[in-house]
Structure formats: structure tokens, C-alpha cells
Enzyme design. Structure first.
Site, short mmCIF file in Angstrom:
data_model
loop_
_atom_site.label_atom_id
_atom_site.label_comp_id
_atom_site.label_asym_id
_atom_site.label_seq_id
_atom_site.Cartn_x
_atom_site.Cartn_y
_atom_site.Cartn_z
N GLU A 179 8.13 29.50 6.69
CA GLU A 179 7.57 28.82 5.51
C GLU A 179 6.07 28.54 5.59
OE1 GLU A 179 10.08 25.40 4.96
OE2 GLU A 179 11.89 26.59 4.92
N GLU A 203 19.36 32.68 4.57
CA GLU A 203 19.89 31.31 4.38
C GLU A 203 20.60 31.22 3.03
OE1 GLU A 203 16.94 28.27 5.15
OE2 GLU A 203 16.07 29.39 6.82
O1 G3I Z 1 21.19 14.50 13.57
C1 G3I Z 1 20.88 13.37 12.74
C2 G3I Z 1 21.92 12.30 12.92
O2 G3I Z 1 21.84 11.82 14.24
C3 G3I Z 1 21.64 11.19 11.91
O3 G3I Z 1 22.66 10.24 11.99
C4 G3I Z 1 21.60 11.75 10.49
C5 G3I Z 1 21.25 10.67 9.47
O4 G3I Z 1 20.65 11.22 8.31
O5 G3I Z 1 20.61 12.73 10.43
C6 G3I Z 1 20.88 13.83 11.30
O6 G3I Z 1 19.84 14.76 11.15
C7 G3I Z 1 19.85 15.50 9.98
C8 G3I Z 1 19.96 16.97 10.35
O7 G3I Z 1 19.78 17.79 9.22
C9 G3I Z 1 21.32 17.31 10.99
O8 G3I Z 1 22.34 17.12 10.06
C10 G3I Z 1 18.53 15.25 9.26
O9 G3I Z 1 18.51 13.93 8.75
C11 G3I Z 1 18.34 16.24 8.14
O10 G3I Z 1 17.01 16.10 7.63
C12 G3I Z 1 18.50 17.65 8.66
O11 G3I Z 1 18.38 18.53 7.58
C13 G3I Z 1 18.21 19.88 7.91
C14 G3I Z 1 16.92 20.38 7.26
O12 G3I Z 1 16.77 21.77 7.52
C15 G3I Z 1 15.73 19.64 7.79
O13 G3I Z 1 14.55 20.30 7.62
C16 G3I Z 1 19.39 20.65 7.39
O14 G3I Z 1 20.58 20.30 8.12
C17 G3I Z 1 19.15 22.17 7.54
O15 G3I Z 1 20.14 22.87 6.84
C18 G3I Z 1 17.80 22.52 6.92
O16 G3I Z 1 17.57 23.88 7.14
C19 G3I Z 1 16.38 24.44 6.54
C20 G3I Z 1 15.96 25.60 7.41
O17 G3I Z 1 15.77 25.17 8.73
C21 G3I Z 1 14.67 26.24 6.87
N1 G3I Z 1 14.83 26.61 5.50
C22 G3I Z 1 15.28 25.56 4.60
C23 G3I Z 1 16.60 24.98 5.12
C24 G3I Z 1 17.12 23.97 4.16
O18 G3I Z 1 16.25 22.88 4.06
#
Ligand code: G3I
Length: 379
Positions: free
Chosen positions: A154, A259
Site C-alpha cells: 500500500e 485479499e
Molecule cells: O490481537 C488483538 C487482541 O489482542 C485485542 O484484544 C483486539 C481488540 O480489538 O485486537 C486484536 O488485534 C486486532 C487484529 O486485527 C487481530 O484481530 C486489531 O485490533 C485489528 O486492527 C487488526 O486488524 C487487521 C488489520 O489488517 C489491521 O491493519 C485485520 O485483522 C486484517 O485483516 C487487516 O488486513 C489488512 C492487510 O494486512 C492489508 N490489506 C488490507 C487488509 C484489511 O485491512
């Protein structure tokens, strides 16, 4: 003994949920491209996970949804945490899957220490040194085991110019090239990818193609460009993704759908917004929160997936892999983006891990394609 019995019972319950047909996604698409899925630790580090079992049956490639990002691997300078990523790689190897590393250089999910130095922002030399150390440590550890890396994620805006990133801010526009050079040094046999969202947009398509041509002219190693393809029922148009795939092929790299998902929920702003922005929860944005998608929406979703895959099949020579961003609706990131706590239905398996009608349509599509290519484009 009791534990063994419990495991046997839960596994047999699980297999009862899996599709009864002998066909699988990875099987029916194997003449065309690799089919993959992104997984969280809940799936690959838990031998009883229903999602893990579906992944083993249906997919021949796996991407870590979060566990290989810089914030997970190097939360503090020089302090690497490998245990969960190691289990991910072992899961992929145990199941004969192509393992995709996601991702090395990104503006998000990267700890702030990378960009700071006592008294303020880190200078170019410090950032280059830290980038190199991170890439060499991560790619070096999984050398020969990870098939390909999303090296930079990105970096472009919709107009096709470089967006703000603390990497670019501190290093300059050559940060992408440096990242690819470091990754190639660390594992010369690994495939290297540039990965981005909104790749259907003309400006971004042209910007990325310019970068690919520039890399080729300079001898910087790049194998493919990832089109994330987070889509909606109503768009973006399949033809715009198709144009990007064609443009990449003409520039001499493969395309990868990295994705893929299809959100069915109303969007606060259409499909053009910055992928990381979020919105307040409102009931009108969450119309099917009881877990039941109305029949006509289910059909729309099936048509959308069929149209996308009909196009992928037509361009199978230019596409190396199609990866879904998750396996089942229950664990999709879209339940929390762009609005937290919604109930979305973007994937091929439902909240009870059962295959949805869109799964059946995708299983049937390759044999229809063989007899009448383009069939998925019928209304
Ligand atoms: O692991 C913590 C957990 O300990 C906590 O209790 C919880 C509370 O909100 O958060 C958990 O972390 C989350 C993590 O996903 C695991 O589930 C984060 O808040 C959350 O922000 C994170 O989101 C991820 C996101 O990237 C962050 O940038 C998504 O799962 C993931 O699918 C997403 O993936 C991205 C690709 O890497 C790049 N392209 C876009 C795509 C979608 O945004």
C-alpha cells in the site's frame, strides 16, 4: 482417554459440516491458478479449529492475516518474536501449502520505534539500516520455506503517486526499491510482490505499472503485483480489475488476487474510501445481524463471485494465485471494518462453517468455463 474421545467427536462433527463432494476449490482451479486463504492464529495454531480444517481441505496456499507483520515480529528493536509465525510456517509445510509472507514494509501495523530516534524522527541512514535488518532477519529466518513475500504494502494513492508513509518520509521515494533489493539479498529464490488495494483505479494501476517498468529497467527483482480486491456487491466493476491484470501482464509481471472478499453491507461511503478509516456503528449499516442473509442477497453474492472468477479464468495465464482474505464469515475482518461489530457475509463459508451457494458456484465454474468460456458473465 477422555481427551482423545473428545477430539475424535469434535473432528467427526466437523467433517460432517464439510462439503460432501469430492471436489475442492484447490482441485478444480489447479489447472488455472493456486487458491489460497488468509488465516489467523486461531486457525493455524489450533489443531481442532474448524477454519483450519477447511483451509487444509480447500486451499493450497496460506497467508498470515496478521502474524508476520512488523508489530508482531519485532515489537521492539532487535527483540524478535517468532513463535506464532513459526507455527504458521509449520502449518503450511505440514499441509503442503505455498506459504505467503505478509508483509515486510508498510505504514500500518509497524511499531513507532522504527521511525523514531532520541530527540525526534529517525534519519535516512537509521531507517535504511532498520529496514534492512528487519527484512534480512525475517526473510532470512524463513529462507527456502516461504514461497513469496509481500515486500511493500500500500505505497501508492489512487492517483498513482506515492502516498504518505513514514518510510517514504524518512528515506525518500527509493524506499520501495531498497526493500525489494534487501528481500532479494536475503532469499534470492523467494518470489517478491508489491501489494495494494484499489488496484481497479486507473491512476493507481498506471502508477504501479510505471514502478514495475522502472524496476525491470534497473534490474530490481519483482515477480508479481497483488491486487487486494476487497470488493462490494455493487462494485468496483470487474472490467477495471481486468484492465489492471492486462496492464501488469504487458509490463512483464504476474497478477495475484491477494485479499479477495465481497462485503454485502451498506457502506458509509461507497467503495472508494481509504481502507483503514473507520465509522461509528449505526443500525442502518448492519441490516442482517441475526446471521441470516436474505435469499436475494445470497444470490447477488453468488453472481458477484461468479463474475469475478469468470474473469480470473479468462486471464488464468496472467494470474498466479487467488487468495481469499479469510475462510468463513464469522472471523472476517469485515465484521469490524469500516464499522465495528457488524455482521457481514463476505466469504465462501458461513458462520457455522458450512459452504455457501457462492462456494458451490465457484466449484462448478471451471467445467462450465471449459465448455463455454465467459459463461459467468451471463446475467
Ligand atoms: O490481537 C488483538 C487482541 O489482542 C485485542 O484484544 C483486539 C481488540 O480489538 O485486537 C486484536 O488485534 C486486532 C487484529 O486485527 C487481530 O484481530 C486489531 O485490533 C485489528 O486492527 C487488526 O486488524 C487487521 C488489520 O489488517 C489491521 O491493519 C485485520 O485483522 C486484517 O485483516 C487487516 O488486513 C489488512 C492487510 O494486512 C492489508 N490489506 C488490507 C487488509 C484489511 O485491512
Amino acid at each position: 482417554m477422555k481427551t482423545i474421545l473428545l477430539v475424535i467427536v469434535s473432528l467427526s462433527q466437523l467433517f460432517a459440516l464439510l462439503p460432501s463432494s469430492a471436489e475442492t476449490l484447490k482441485g478444480v482451479y489447479s489447472p488455472y491458478f493456486t487458491i489460497g486463504a488468509a488465516l489467523g492464529a486461531y486457525a493455524f495454531a489450533n489443531p481442532e479449529s474448524p477454519v483450519g480444517a477447511i483451509a487444509v481441505r480447500e486451499f493450497s496456499s496460506v497467508t498470515a492475516e496478521n502474524e508476520m507483520k512488523p508489530e508482531r515480529l519485532q515489537p521492539r528493536e532487535g527483540e524478535f518474536r517468532w513463535d506464532v509465525a513459526d507455527r504458521f510456517v509449520e502449518f503450511g509445510e505440514r499441509n503442503g501449502m505455498k506459504i505467503i509472507g505478509h508483509c515486510l514494509v508498510w505504514h500500518s501495523q509497524t511499531p513507532r520505534w522504527f521511525f523514531q530516534k532520541e530527540g525526534g524522527k529517525a534519519d535516512r541512514d537509521t531507517l535504511v539500516r532498520r529496514m534492512k535488518a528487519h527484512i534480512h532477519a525475517v526473510v532470512g529466518r524463513y529462507k527456502g520455506r516461504v514461497h513469496g513475500w509481500d515486500v511493500v504494502n500500500e505505497a501508492f494513492d489512487d492517483a498513482g503517486t506515492l502516498r504518505y508513509s513514514p518510510w517514504r518520509d524518512g528515506i525518500g521515494d527509493d524506499f520501495i526499491e531498497l526493500a525489494f533489493r534487501f528481500a532479494h539479498e536475503a532469499d534470492p529464490d523467494a518470489e517478491l510482490y508489491y501489494n495494494d488495494f484499489n488496484m481497479f483505479r486507473r491512476g493507481k494501476r498506471e502508477g504501479v505499472v510505471r514502478m514495475v517498468r522502472d524496476f525491470k529497467a534497473k534490474g530490481v527483482h519483482i515477480d508479481a503485483v497483488g491486487l487486494q480486491t476487497h470488493t462490494r456487491l455493487s462494485g468496483p466493476p470487474v472490467a477495471e480489475y481486468e484492465a489492471t491484470i492486462e496492464a501488469l501482464a504487458a509490463a512483464g509481471v504476474k497478477a495475484m488476487i491477494t485479499e479477495l472478499d465481497v462485503s454485502v453491507l451498506p457502506s458509509p461511503w461507497g467503495h472508494t474510501a481509504e481502507i483503514m478509516s473507520s465509522q461509528e456503528y449505526r443500525a442502518k449499516y448492519d441490516p442482517w445481524k441475526d446471521g441470516n442473509l436474505p435469499h436475494e442477497k445470497q444470490q447477488e453474492l453468488t453472481r458477484r463471485y461468479r463474475d469475478l472468477f469468470a474473469m480470473f479464468l479468462r486471464h488464468a495465464d496472467a494470474i498466479d494465485r487467488v487468495t481469499f482474505w479469510g475462510v468463513c464469515d464469522r472471523t472476517s475482518w469485515l465484521n469490524n471494518y469500516p464499522v465495528r461489530g457488524r455482521t457481514d457475509y463476505p466469504l465462501l463459508f458461513d458462520r457455522s462453517y458450512r459452504p455457501k451457494p457462492c462456494y458451490d458456484a465457484l466449484i462448478a465454474l471451471p467445467s462450465l468455463h471449459k465448455t463455454s468460456p465467459g459463461v459467468g458473465n451471463l446475467p
